[in-house]
Scaffold this active site. Sequence first.
Site, PDB file in Angstrom:
ATOM      1  N   TYR A   1      49.373 -36.892  86.904  1.00  0.00           N
ATOM      2  CA  TYR A   1      50.246 -35.845  87.438  1.00  0.00           C
ATOM      3  C   TYR A   1      51.563 -36.432  87.946  1.00  0.00           C
ATOM      4  O   TYR A   1      52.636 -35.927  87.643  1.00  0.00           O
ATOM      5  CB  TYR A   1      49.534 -35.082  88.554  1.00  0.00           C
TER       6      TYR A   1
ATOM      7  N   SER B   1      57.938 -31.974  91.433  1.00  0.00           N
ATOM      8  CA  SER B   1      57.121 -32.012  92.641  1.00  0.00           C
ATOM      9  C   SER B   1      57.487 -33.278  93.383  1.00  0.00           C
ATOM     10  O   SER B   1      57.968 -34.236  92.779  1.00  0.00           O
ATOM     11  CB  SER B   1      55.646 -32.038  92.253  1.00  0.00           C
TER      12      SER B   1
END
Length: 181
Positions: free
Chosen positions: A130, A105
Amino acid sequence: MPAARRPPPTRFTRKQAPASTCTPSPPTSRHKSEVRRVAAEVLAALPRIEVLINNVGGYWNTRHTSVDGIEHTFAVSHMAPYLLTNLLVERLVATGSARIVNVASNAQALGRIDFDDLQGERGYSGARAYHQSKLANVLFTYELARRLATRRVRATPCTREWSVPDSERRIPDASHGFSSR
């Protein structure tokens, strides 16, 4: 990469390769035993693995651990694909000219791996966990590519953002977080 030089996204359909097999793994592979079970099933079912795509991620605002004692975001977003890849890598090598794609990501750009608090025990932030897990995906993929360079397996990191047309891409905006281009 500027849009003018970016290669067009590859479109793959079942009609183009009717003999192909797609074997999805559970997206919530947060337990090592689940990942090992999926790997065993894949190895039993597929004598060849030409492409392995790891695309998993999760974000939790509160810290909790998996049954294996690993912080949940890191367990799902990094450790599951890391373990699955390592359990399948010899089959990929035996297949020859195989490819591993690890979907990360753009959040990886915000990541920093804190080896002194990898589990987020001293101060947890879901976003930080994350970002760290996605950075770990990219670093793992680069190291995997280096190790497999002479074994005819190519490892590549990518993000969904790299394949979305510029007109649909959400870009960072310093004043408002994210905005559409």
